[in-house]
Design a protein around this motif. Structure first.
Motif, PDB file in Angstrom:
ATOM      1  N   GLU A 147     -38.024  39.564  -5.879  1.00 16.15           N
ATOM      2  CA  GLU A 147     -36.863  38.691  -5.968  1.00 16.15           C
ATOM      3  C   GLU A 147     -36.005  38.823  -4.724  1.00 16.15           C
ATOM      4  N   ILE A 148     -35.232  37.778  -4.462  1.00 15.46           N
ATOM      5  CA  ILE A 148     -34.241  37.833  -3.394  1.00 15.46           C
ATOM      6  C   ILE A 148     -32.991  37.132  -3.889  1.00 15.46           C
ATOM      7  N   ALA A 149     -31.860  37.781  -3.707  1.00 12.16           N
ATOM      8  CA  ALA A 149     -30.570  37.177  -4.047  1.00 12.16           C
ATOM      9  C   ALA A 149     -30.096  36.346  -2.860  1.00 12.16           C
ATOM     10  N   MET A 150     -29.444  35.227  -3.167  1.00  9.20           N
ATOM     11  CA  MET A 150     -28.979  34.315  -2.115  1.00  9.20           C
ATOM     12  C   MET A 150     -27.494  34.018  -2.335  1.00  9.20           C
ATOM     13  N   PRO A 151     -26.609  34.979  -2.062  1.00  9.12           N
ATOM     14  CA  PRO A 151     -25.173  34.739  -2.251  1.00  9.12           C
ATOM     15  C   PRO A 151     -24.609  33.720  -1.261  1.00  9.12           C
ATOM     16  N   VAL A 152     -25.244  33.587  -0.111  1.00  2.00           N
ATOM     17  CA  VAL A 152     -24.867  32.577   0.882  1.00  2.00           C
ATOM     18  C   VAL A 152     -26.125  31.828   1.293  1.00  2.00           C
ATOM     19  N   GLU A 153     -25.947  30.678   1.916  1.00  2.00           N
ATOM     20  CA  GLU A 153     -27.105  29.875   2.313  1.00  2.00           C
ATOM     21  C   GLU A 153     -27.967  30.637   3.306  1.00  2.00           C
ATOM     22  N   PRO A 154     -29.238  30.787   3.018  1.00  2.77           N
ATOM     23  CA  PRO A 154     -30.122  31.536   3.923  1.00  2.77           C
ATOM     24  C   PRO A 154     -30.268  30.838   5.278  1.00  2.77           C
ATOM     25  N   GLU A 155     -30.339  31.637   6.320  1.00  3.86           N
ATOM     26  CA  GLU A 155     -30.615  31.110   7.651  1.00  3.86           C
ATOM     27  C   GLU A 155     -32.121  30.970   7.830  1.00  3.86           C
ATOM     28  N   VAL A 156     -32.520  29.956   8.555  1.00 13.08           N
ATOM     29  CA  VAL A 156     -33.938  29.686   8.784  1.00 13.08           C
ATOM     30  C   VAL A 156     -34.228  29.785  10.272  1.00 13.08           C
ATOM     31  N   ASP A 271     -31.067  32.816  -6.694  1.00 11.92           N
ATOM     32  CA  ASP A 271     -32.135  33.810  -6.638  1.00 11.92           C
ATOM     33  C   ASP A 271     -33.460  33.072  -6.516  1.00 11.92           C
ATOM     34  N   CYS A 272     -34.443  33.732  -5.925  1.00  8.68           N
ATOM     35  CA  CYS A 272     -35.795  33.183  -5.844  1.00  8.68           C
ATOM     36  C   CYS A 272     -36.777  34.319  -6.071  1.00  8.68           C
ATOM     37  N   THR A 273     -37.892  34.015  -6.742  1.00 11.61           N
ATOM     38  CA  THR A 273     -38.880  35.028  -7.080  1.00 11.61           C
ATOM     39  C   THR A 273     -40.281  34.565  -6.709  1.00 11.61           C
ATOM     40  N   LEU A 274     -41.191  35.527  -6.629  1.00 19.25           N
ATOM     41  CA  LEU A 274     -42.617  35.248  -6.463  1.00 19.25           C
ATOM     42  C   LEU A 274     -43.402  36.471  -6.886  1.00 19.25           C
ATOM     43  N   TRP A 275     -44.676  36.243  -7.205  1.00 15.85           N
ATOM     44  CA  TRP A 275     -45.595  37.328  -7.544  1.00 15.85           C
ATOM     45  C   TRP A 275     -46.552  37.577  -6.376  1.00 15.85           C
TER      46      TRP A 275
END
Length: 309
Positions: A147-156, A271-275
């Motif tokens: 998982e990753i928390a995204m409290p602010v917009e992620p930079e790309v 939040d975003c997740t992956l296996w």
């Protein structure tokens, strides 16, 4: 040849095969198990529909449902080749249903010609782990939900030189299939047909093109992230990540994942997740971009003999 029957069901229970009309009831069963184990549900009904509709699956022979006397779905089993799934509703545990369903799955796998059977179990499900151990299953691979928390917009980050990126769109299906299956050939047991692959990815109701970026070198697709937006879940979910072998170690996967995270953030996800699992060797990649392990599962496997059910 008829499918094996469940024998010695506890008093008040009955069994039958699944039909496509059972998706909603199966979804309630699976999510009840997930909430009991993990405090939240993660599986969407389209995932269950995709399993039931997988090419080569005969609902009459490869599935079994167990209902109680009130008609509540108490458990189910599903077999496809060397893979199986067994769930027992939390209200119906400790009645022997898990043992019966597992025995049925082994019998069905033998009947269909499989020489082994595997099942994925959460590492927090001690009862299932004990049951599998008692029936001769051994650990095969570890899987991690990251998982990753995204409290602010992620930079790309900017794409590597010569690489362009855009969101998935109609017409990309065959190229994405070829790319992901080529990448997964390095560790998966068998290559999926396009129909099977599509049912579990781009044809699912929850497939989210806007959060599924693809990368190109010229007119060749060299990277893809395929994502889902499961109803009732406040997280984004990444279903597939693939980069063509000759384009790896250039930061393409990192860039595509960050693009996905940003797309989900703009949809209101935080939040975003992956296996991933131990055969892919990708855990360190995900950790480097800030993902952490939420929980783990283990794939258990057993060699099957010719003994009968």
């Amino acid at each position: 040849m008829s499918a094996p029957s469940l024998i010695c069901l506890p008093t008040g229970y009955r069994s039958r095969s699944a039909t496509t009309a059972d998706v909603t009831a199966l979804h309630r069963l699976v999510t009840a198990c997930e909430v009991e184990l993990h405090g939240r549900a993660a599986t969407g009904p389209d995932a269950i529909a995709a399993d039931l509709g997988s090419p080569g699956v005969s609902l009459e022979s490869d599935t079994v449902l167990v209902h109680d006397c009130a008609g509540e779905l108490a458990g189910w089993g599903w077999v496809k080749g060397r893979r199986s799934t067994v769930h027992v509703h939390p209200r119906h545990t400790e009645r022997g249903l898990g043992s019966l369903l597992l025995a049925w799955a082994e019998a069905r796998a033998r009947q269909s010609g499989s020489d082994r059977l595997a099942q994925t179990v959460s590492d927090s499900d001690q009862a299932a782990i004990a049951l599998l151990g008692s029936r001769g299953y051994s650990r095969l691979v570890t899987e991690w939900l990251l998982e990753i928390a995204m409290p602010v917009e992620p930079e790309v980050p900017e794409p590597p030189v010569g690489i362009t990126v855009r969101a998935f769109r109609a017409g990309d299906e065959q190229r994405a299939y070829q790319l992901t299956e080529d990448a997964f050939d390095e560790w998966q047991q068998r290559r999926k047909t396009y129909t099977e692959w599509a049912q579990h990815t781009v044809e699912r109701e929850t497939f989210t093109p806007v959060a599924s970026p693809v990368a190109f070198a010229g007119d060749q697709m060299v990277g893809a992230v395929l994502s889902l937006d499961v109803p009732g879940n406040d997280e984004g979910y990444v279903e597939r990540v693939a980069v063509r072998r000759d384009q790896r170690h250039r930061g393409i996967a990192r860039m595509l994942l960050r693009e996905t995270f940003r797309a989900f953030y703009r949809q209101g996800k935080r939040d975003c997740t992956l296996w991933t699992h131990s055969d892919t060797g990708a855990l360190s990649l995900y950790e480097r971009i800030g993902m952490t392990v939420r929980r783990s599962s283990t794939v258990y496997c057993k060699a099957l003999t010719s003994s009968q059910f």
